[in-house]
Design a protein around this motif. Structure first.
Motif, short mmCIF file in Angstrom:
data_model
loop_
_atom_site.label_atom_id
_atom_site.label_comp_id
_atom_site.label_asym_id
_atom_site.label_seq_id
_atom_site.Cartn_x
_atom_site.Cartn_y
_atom_site.Cartn_z
N LEU A 217 44.71 33.30 59.64
CA LEU A 217 44.66 34.18 60.81
C LEU A 217 43.94 33.52 61.97
O LEU A 217 44.27 33.78 63.14
N SER A 218 42.98 32.65 61.69
CA SER A 218 42.33 31.94 62.79
C SER A 218 43.32 31.00 63.47
O SER A 218 43.31 30.86 64.70
N ALA A 219 44.19 30.37 62.70
CA ALA A 219 45.20 29.48 63.27
C ALA A 219 46.21 30.27 64.11
O ALA A 219 46.58 29.86 65.22
N VAL A 220 46.63 31.43 63.60
CA VAL A 220 47.58 32.26 64.36
C VAL A 220 46.93 32.77 65.64
O VAL A 220 47.57 32.82 66.69
N ALA A 221 45.65 33.13 65.55
CA ALA A 221 44.94 33.58 66.75
C ALA A 221 44.87 32.46 67.78
O ALA A 221 45.08 32.68 68.98
N ALA A 222 44.58 31.24 67.32
CA ALA A 222 44.48 30.10 68.24
C ALA A 222 45.83 29.80 68.89
O ALA A 222 45.91 29.53 70.10
N ILE A 223 46.90 29.83 68.10
CA ILE A 223 48.24 29.57 68.64
C ILE A 223 48.58 30.59 69.72
O ILE A 223 49.09 30.25 70.80
N CYS B 226 44.49 39.21 65.27
CA CYS B 226 44.33 38.23 64.18
C CYS B 226 42.88 37.78 64.05
O CYS B 226 42.36 37.63 62.94
N ALA B 227 42.23 37.54 65.19
CA ALA B 227 40.83 37.13 65.14
C ALA B 227 39.97 38.23 64.53
O ALA B 227 39.07 37.97 63.72
N THR B 228 40.25 39.49 64.89
CA THR B 228 39.46 40.60 64.36
C THR B 228 39.70 40.77 62.87
O THR B 228 38.74 40.92 62.08
N LEU B 229 40.97 40.75 62.45
CA LEU B 229 41.29 40.89 61.03
C LEU B 229 40.71 39.73 60.22
O LEU B 229 40.19 39.93 59.11
N ALA C 228 49.18 55.84 73.56
CA ALA C 228 48.72 56.11 72.20
C ALA C 228 48.76 54.85 71.35
O ALA C 228 47.86 54.60 70.53
N HIS C 229 49.79 54.05 71.53
CA HIS C 229 49.92 52.78 70.79
C HIS C 229 48.72 51.88 71.10
O HIS C 229 48.10 51.31 70.19
N PHE C 230 48.36 51.79 72.36
CA PHE C 230 47.22 50.97 72.79
C PHE C 230 45.92 51.49 72.20
O PHE C 230 45.10 50.72 71.67
N VAL C 231 45.71 52.79 72.28
CA VAL C 231 44.48 53.40 71.75
C VAL C 231 44.36 53.13 70.25
O VAL C 231 43.29 52.74 69.76
N GLY C 232 45.44 53.31 69.52
CA GLY C 232 45.40 53.08 68.08
C GLY C 232 45.08 51.65 67.72
O GLY C 232 44.24 51.38 66.85
N LEU C 233 45.72 50.70 68.38
CA LEU C 233 45.52 49.29 68.04
C LEU C 233 44.07 48.85 68.25
O LEU C 233 43.53 48.07 67.47
N HIS C 234 43.44 49.36 69.28
CA HIS C 234 42.09 48.89 69.59
C HIS C 234 40.99 49.61 68.83
O HIS C 234 39.80 49.29 68.99
N ALA C 235 41.39 50.54 67.96
CA ALA C 235 40.42 51.08 67.00
C ALA C 235 39.91 49.97 66.09
O ALA C 235 38.79 50.03 65.57
N LEU C 236 40.74 48.95 65.90
CA LEU C 236 40.37 47.83 65.03
C LEU C 236 39.13 47.10 65.54
O LEU C 236 38.40 46.49 64.75
N GLN C 237 38.91 47.13 66.83
CA GLN C 237 37.69 46.51 67.39
C GLN C 237 36.56 47.52 67.55
O GLN C 237 35.42 47.26 67.20
N LEU C 238 36.90 48.69 68.08
CA LEU C 238 35.86 49.65 68.46
C LEU C 238 35.11 50.24 67.27
O LEU C 238 33.88 50.31 67.28
#
Length: 280
Positions: free
Chosen positions: A37-43, A82-85, A222-232
Motif C-alpha cells: 500500500l505504501s508503493a501504491v500510495a507513492a505511485i 492507501c497511506a492511511t490503510l 455523502a461519498h466524500f464524507v464517508g471516505l474521509h471517516a477513515l482519517q477522522l
C-alpha cells in the motif's frame, strides 16, 4: 543581513530540515508497515502531480470540466486512502498473511482503477457514467466491480479484527474500526452511483462551497464524507487515548463513539439529501 534576520533564516532552515526528517521517517515507517500500500500510495502521489500538470497543459474538456481534473482528484484520494490503510492496518489483530492478501487486493484494484480513469482522460472521454460505446461501458463495468471487490476486502478485514484484542488503546481501536466502517459505507455509495449510472439529480438547490457539488440531489457529498471517516475517526481515537493518558479525557472510548455517531448522522443526512429528489 543583520543578526536578527540571520537568526530567523537559521531557524527557518532548521525547521525545514526537521520537517524533511519527519517526512522521511514517516515514509520509511509506512513502507515497513505495508510495502504494497505504501508503493501504491507513492505511485498515486506521483500521478497526482502528473495529472495536475495535464490540467494546465491539455485544454480538453469532458462534461464541462478539464479532462485531467477527475484523474487528479482520484489519484490524490487513492494515495491518501492507501497511506492511511497501510499505516493503520498493522494495528488490526488479524493474521499477517490475511492482511497482506487484502493489501494486494486493494493495491491492485486501486491501481487498475486509476489506470482506467487516466486512460479515459487521455482518450478525452468520461470514465464514469459513460456508455457511449461498448468499450466505454466495459470500462465502467470493470471499475464498478473493482471498487466493490476492494471495499468488500477492506470490510472483511475489519470484521475479522473486530472480535480480537488490539495492541493499542481501546479508544484508538474503536476509532480504527468505526473509521473503516463508515469508510465502507461511503465507498458503497460510490458503487451505488455507478450502478444507477448517475451521481446527481439536477436541481436548483444551493451548492457546497469550493467543490461546487449540489447540497440536494448529489451523492458525491455523502461519498466524500464517508471516505474521509477513515482519517477522522482513527485520529479522534488516537487523540482521545492520548488525552486519557494525560488525565484530560475521562471516557475516551465513549468520546470516540459519540464523535462516530455524530459523523454517521452527517453521513446518513447527506445521503438522504442526495437521494431526496429521486424519491419525490
Amino acid at each position: 543581513m543583520n543578526s536578527e534576520s540571520a537568526a530567523v533564516a537559521t531557524r527557518g532552515r532548521t525547521t525545514l530540515r526537521a520537517i524533511a526528517r519527519t517526512m522521511a521517517t514517516s515514509i520509511g515507517e509506512l513502507r515497513r508497515r505495508d510495502p504494497v500500500l505504501s508503493a501504491v500510495a507513492a505511485i498515486n502521489a506521483v500521478l497526482f502531480g502528473v495529472f495536475a500538470v495535464g490540467i494546465v497543459l491539455d485544454p480538453t474538456v469532458v462534461n464541462g470540466e478539464p479532462a485531467w481534473l477527475k484523474p487528479t482528484k482520484f489519484a490524490g484520494s487513492i494515495a491518501l486512502a492507501c497511506a492511511t490503510l497501510g499505516w493503520l492496518g498493522v494495528h488490526l489483530p488479524v493474521d499477517p498473511d490475511v492482511r497482506r492478501r487484502v493489501s494486494r487486493i486493494v493495491g491492485v484494484g486501486l491501481l487498475l482503477e486509476i489506470a482506467l480513469i487516466g486512460g479515459q482522460a487521455a482518450r478525452g472521454v468520461g470514465s464514469h457514467f459513460n456508455r457511449a460505446t461498448v468499450l466505454d461501458a466495459a470500462i465502467g463495468g470493470v471499475m464498478g466491480v473493482t471498487i466493490v471487490v476492494v471495499t468488500v476486502a477492506i470490510a472483511a478485514l475489519a470484521v475479522r479484527a473486530r472480535g480480537n484484542a488490539f495492541d493499542v488503546h481501546p479508544a484508538f481501536a474503536a476509532g480504527i474500526l468505526l473509521g473503516i466502517g463508515w469508510f465502507v459505507v461511503g465507498a458503497f455509495e460510490g458503487a451505488a452511483m455507478i450502478a444507477i449510472q448517475s451521481r446527481v439529480v439536477e436541481t436548483t438547490e444551493p451548492t457546497v462551497p469550493v467543490v461546487g457539488w449540489q447540497l440536494v440531489g448529489d451523492l458525491r457529498l455523502a461519498h466524500f464524507v464517508g471516505l474521509h471517516a477513515l482519517q477522522l475517526l482513527p485520529l479522534t481515537g488516537y487523540l482521545a487515548a492520548a488525552g486519557h493518558r494525560r488525565g484530560l479525557v475521562d471516557h475516551p472510548r465513549r468520546t470516540v463513539f459519540l464523535v462516530a455517531t455524530g459523523y454517521g448522522a452527517v453521513l446518513l443526512g447527506t445521503a438522504a439529501l442526495g437521494v431526496a429528489p429521486a424519491l419525490v
